[in-house]
Design a protein around this motif. Structure first.
Motif, PDB file in Angstrom:
ATOM      1  N   LYS A  58      40.672  11.321  -2.317  1.00 39.33           N
ATOM      2  CA  LYS A  58      40.279  10.268  -3.262  1.00 39.33           C
ATOM      3  C   LYS A  58      39.875   8.959  -2.582  1.00 39.33           C
ATOM      4  CE  LYS A  58      41.295  13.104  -6.582  1.00 39.33           C
ATOM      5  NZ  LYS A  58      41.772  14.248  -5.758  1.00 39.33           N
ATOM      6  N   SER A  59      39.614   9.003  -1.275  1.00 41.10           N
ATOM      7  CA  SER A  59      39.108   7.809  -0.602  1.00 41.10           C
ATOM      8  C   SER A  59      37.658   7.573  -1.016  1.00 41.10           C
ATOM      9  CB  SER A  59      39.199   7.973   0.917  1.00 41.10           C
ATOM     10  OG  SER A  59      38.411   9.084   1.347  1.00 41.10           O
ATOM     11  N   MET A  60      37.205   6.329  -0.940  1.00 40.96           N
ATOM     12  CA  MET A  60      35.842   5.984  -1.350  1.00 40.96           C
ATOM     13  C   MET A  60      35.059   5.424  -0.165  1.00 40.96           C
ATOM     14  SD  MET A  60      36.278   4.369  -5.177  1.00 40.96           S
ATOM     15  CE  MET A  60      37.612   3.245  -4.738  1.00 40.96           C
ATOM     16  N   THR A  61      33.766   5.563  -0.228  1.00 43.18           N
ATOM     17  CA  THR A  61      32.913   5.014   0.820  1.00 43.18           C
ATOM     18  C   THR A  61      31.631   4.468   0.206  1.00 43.18           C
ATOM     19  OG1 THR A  61      32.001   5.441   3.032  1.00 43.18           O
ATOM     20  CG2 THR A  61      31.616   7.124   1.365  1.00 43.18           C
ATOM     21  N   ASP A  62      31.034   3.513   0.916  1.00 43.07           N
ATOM     22  CA  ASP A  62      29.783   2.902   0.466  1.00 43.07           C
ATOM     23  C   ASP A  62      28.604   3.789   0.842  1.00 43.07           C
ATOM     24  OD1 ASP A  62      31.434   0.635  -0.069  1.00 43.07           O
ATOM     25  OD2 ASP A  62      31.187   0.012   2.028  1.00 43.07           O
ATOM     26  N   GLU A  63      27.457   3.485   0.242  1.00 41.56           N
ATOM     27  CA  GLU A  63      26.211   4.189   0.560  1.00 41.56           C
ATOM     28  C   GLU A  63      25.179   3.202   1.072  1.00 41.56           C
ATOM     29  OE1 GLU A  63      22.853   6.984  -1.694  1.00 41.56           O
ATOM     30  OE2 GLU A  63      24.009   5.512  -2.833  1.00 41.56           O
ATOM     31  N   ILE A  64      24.531   3.554   2.161  1.00 40.95           N
ATOM     32  CA  ILE A  64      23.300   2.887   2.584  1.00 40.95           C
ATOM     33  C   ILE A  64      22.190   3.925   2.439  1.00 40.95           C
ATOM     34  CG2 ILE A  64      21.974   2.022   4.548  1.00 40.95           C
ATOM     35  CD1 ILE A  64      24.414   0.517   5.471  1.00 40.95           C
ATOM     36  N   ALA A  65      21.261   3.656   1.537  1.00 41.30           N
ATOM     37  CA  ALA A  65      20.163   4.588   1.271  1.00 41.30           C
ATOM     38  C   ALA A  65      18.877   4.050   1.882  1.00 41.30           C
ATOM     39  CB  ALA A  65      19.990   4.773  -0.235  1.00 41.30           C
ATOM     40  N   LEU A  66      18.121   4.919   2.486  1.00 44.14           N
ATOM     41  CA  LEU A  66      16.841   4.553   3.093  1.00 44.14           C
ATOM     42  C   LEU A  66      15.753   5.429   2.496  1.00 44.14           C
ATOM     43  CD1 LEU A  66      18.168   4.364   6.742  1.00 44.14           C
ATOM     44  CD2 LEU A  66      17.596   2.418   5.284  1.00 44.14           C
ATOM     45  N   ASN A  67      14.603   4.830   2.273  1.00 42.81           N
ATOM     46  CA  ASN A  67      13.490   5.550   1.650  1.00 42.81           C
ATOM     47  C   ASN A  67      12.612   6.175   2.738  1.00 42.81           C
ATOM     48  OD1 ASN A  67      11.312   6.482   0.214  1.00 42.81           O
ATOM     49  ND2 ASN A  67      11.131   4.669  -1.078  1.00 42.81           N
ATOM     50  N   PRO A  68      12.674   7.504   2.918  1.00 46.36           N
ATOM     51  CA  PRO A  68      11.905   8.146   3.989  1.00 46.36           C
ATOM     52  C   PRO A  68      10.408   8.180   3.723  1.00 46.36           C
ATOM     53  CG  PRO A  68      12.904   9.819   2.603  1.00 46.36           C
ATOM     54  CD  PRO A  68      13.427   8.489   2.107  1.00 46.36           C
ATOM     55  N   SER A  69       9.990   7.834   2.500  1.00 52.47           N
ATOM     56  CA  SER A  69       8.564   7.847   2.181  1.00 52.47           C
ATOM     57  C   SER A  69       7.767   6.925   3.091  1.00 52.47           C
ATOM     58  CB  SER A  69       8.348   7.422   0.721  1.00 52.47           C
ATOM     59  OG  SER A  69       8.971   8.313  -0.170  1.00 52.47           O
ATOM     60  N   TYR A  70       8.437   5.890   3.611  1.00 51.36           N
ATOM     61  CA  TYR A  70       7.725   4.887   4.411  1.00 51.36           C
ATOM     62  C   TYR A  70       7.888   5.089   5.913  1.00 51.36           C
ATOM     63  CZ  TYR A  70       7.373   2.396  -0.023  1.00 51.36           C
ATOM     64  OH  TYR A  70       7.105   2.061  -1.333  1.00 51.36           O
ATOM     65  N   PHE A  71       8.688   6.063   6.336  1.00 51.64           N
ATOM     66  CA  PHE A  71       8.998   6.190   7.756  1.00 51.64           C
ATOM     67  C   PHE A  71       7.751   6.358   8.622  1.00 51.64           C
ATOM     68  CE2 PHE A  71      13.677   7.847   7.520  1.00 51.64           C
ATOM     69  CZ  PHE A  71      14.038   6.656   6.911  1.00 51.64           C
ATOM     70  N   GLY A  72       6.743   7.034   8.103  1.00 43.40           N
ATOM     71  CA  GLY A  72       5.555   7.298   8.909  1.00 43.40           C
ATOM     72  C   GLY A  72       4.500   6.225   8.854  1.00 43.40           C
ATOM     73  N   VAL A  73       4.667   5.232   7.966  1.00 47.15           N
ATOM     74  CA  VAL A  73       3.574   4.281   7.748  1.00 47.15           C
ATOM     75  C   VAL A  73       4.008   2.820   7.858  1.00 47.15           C
ATOM     76  CG1 VAL A  73       2.142   5.840   6.377  1.00 47.15           C
ATOM     77  CG2 VAL A  73       3.935   4.494   5.248  1.00 47.15           C
ATOM     78  N   VAL A  74       5.229   2.570   8.302  1.00 48.27           N
ATOM     79  CA  VAL A  74       5.633   1.196   8.613  1.00 48.27           C
ATOM     80  C   VAL A  74       6.142   1.192  10.052  1.00 48.27           C
ATOM     81  CG1 VAL A  74       6.240   0.661   6.228  1.00 48.27           C
ATOM     82  CG2 VAL A  74       8.030   1.432   7.799  1.00 48.27           C
ATOM     83  N   ARG A 157      14.520   7.002  18.512  1.00 49.20           N
ATOM     84  CA  ARG A 157      13.316   7.148  17.679  1.00 49.20           C
ATOM     85  C   ARG A 157      13.725   7.627  16.292  1.00 49.20           C
ATOM     86  NH1 ARG A 157      13.030  10.883  21.526  1.00 49.20           N
ATOM     87  NH2 ARG A 157      11.291   9.799  22.536  1.00 49.20           N
ATOM     88  N   ILE A 158      12.795   7.500  15.347  1.00 50.83           N
ATOM     89  CA  ILE A 158      12.898   8.156  14.041  1.00 50.83           C
ATOM     90  C   ILE A 158      11.905   9.312  14.100  1.00 50.83           C
ATOM     91  CG2 ILE A 158      12.546   7.937  11.556  1.00 50.83           C
ATOM     92  CD1 ILE A 158      14.970   6.400  12.532  1.00 50.83           C
ATOM     93  N   SER A 159      12.403  10.530  14.160  1.00 55.09           N
ATOM     94  CA  SER A 159      11.555  11.681  14.488  1.00 55.09           C
ATOM     95  C   SER A 159      10.843  12.283  13.286  1.00 55.09           C
ATOM     96  CB  SER A 159      12.394  12.771  15.173  1.00 55.09           C
ATOM     97  OG  SER A 159      12.946  12.299  16.386  1.00 55.09           O
ATOM     98  N   TRP A 160      11.516  12.342  12.125  1.00 55.88           N
ATOM     99  CA  TRP A 160      10.968  13.077  10.980  1.00 55.88           C
ATOM    100  C   TRP A 160      10.340  12.115   9.980  1.00 55.88           C
ATOM    101  CZ3 TRP A 160      10.378  18.178  11.150  1.00 55.88           C
ATOM    102  CH2 TRP A 160      11.131  18.882  12.099  1.00 55.88           C
TER     103      TRP A 160
END
Length: 241
Positions: A58-74, A157-160
């Protein structure tokens, strides 16, 4: 084809970035969180406090979400800025006083500036430092840029990369630069990316500028003119027609 497990590699790289900046900018104080990839429209990432709960203890953790849609174009720098931006929210949750839901307050803004990212509502110098929707830019000579310069001396690097980034003027401009640039690897990569209109491609057709080769998806029968100056309002053509 990479011999590595894509899931392990992609998330391992994001975790490595989190661990590195935690040490370099936050004194290693931030607790672990759950890093996810989410295609949230019109955002590079977000922080969600105590979003996940462990089934057994029952422990809790935060979320950091990243949008992979932009990985190839920024630029990689922007992906790293997004990670640190959301880490600043995690710092405030655990060591400060977060503002009301969605509001970036003065304490958060001061922490961002202290670690080398200038908060700005416009993402440019002179923009308001607090507000509901905030961007930021790296401060020259600041801690973030110094830490990032050190990180990029390694093999990090960010590969994918998502092959179907959303259509936006900035994305189209970046792709045009990749296709027309001197870097052979970037040019080849650009040819593998197919920008799509947000909302999917159902009952849509692909159009291409005959000059810069930027591609977009849209409903049948559209008459589109390219907005880049060098293309001189060239009319988009149906791909395959």
């Amino acid at each position: 084809m990479s011999a590595l497990n894509p899931t392990v590699q992609a998330y391992g790289e994001l975790q490595a970035a989190f661990d590195y900046y935690n040490r370099a900018l936050f004194g290693g104080e931030l607790p672990f969180c759950l890093i996810t990839m989410q295609r949230e429209k019109r955002t590079y990432g977000y922080f969600s406090a105590r979003r996940f709960v462990h089934r057994q203890d029952k422990s809790m953790t935060d979320e950091i979400a990243l949008n992979p849609s932009y990985f190839g174009v920024v630029p990689l720098l922007e992906i790293l800025q997004t990670i640190v931006h959301e880490m600043a929210h995690a710092w405030q949750l655990h060591f400060g006083e977060p503002g009301r839901r969605g509001y970036h307050n003065t304490e958060w803004a001061e922490k961002m500036e202290a670690i080398g990212l200038m908060p700005s509502r416009t993402g440019k110098p002179g923009g308001a430092k607090t507000g509901e929707k905030m961007a930021d830019y790296a401060i020259g000579g600041g801690l973030f840029m110094l830490a990032t310069a050190e990180l990029l001396t390694t093999d990090f690097r960010i590969s994918w990369l998502d092959r179907f980034p959303p259509v936006q003027p900035g994305v189209a401009s970046i792709l045009a630069g990749m296709e027309g640039g001197e870097d052979e690897e970037d040019s080849e990569l650009a040819g593998m990316l197919s920008p799509v209109m947000v909302g999917g491609r159902s009952n849509r057709e692909k159009y291409r500028c005959p000059s810069c080769k930027v591609q977009v998806w849209g409903k049948p029968g559209l008459s589109l003119l390219c907005g880049f100056d060098e293309c001189k309002a060239a009319r988009f053509e149906l791909v395959g027609q």
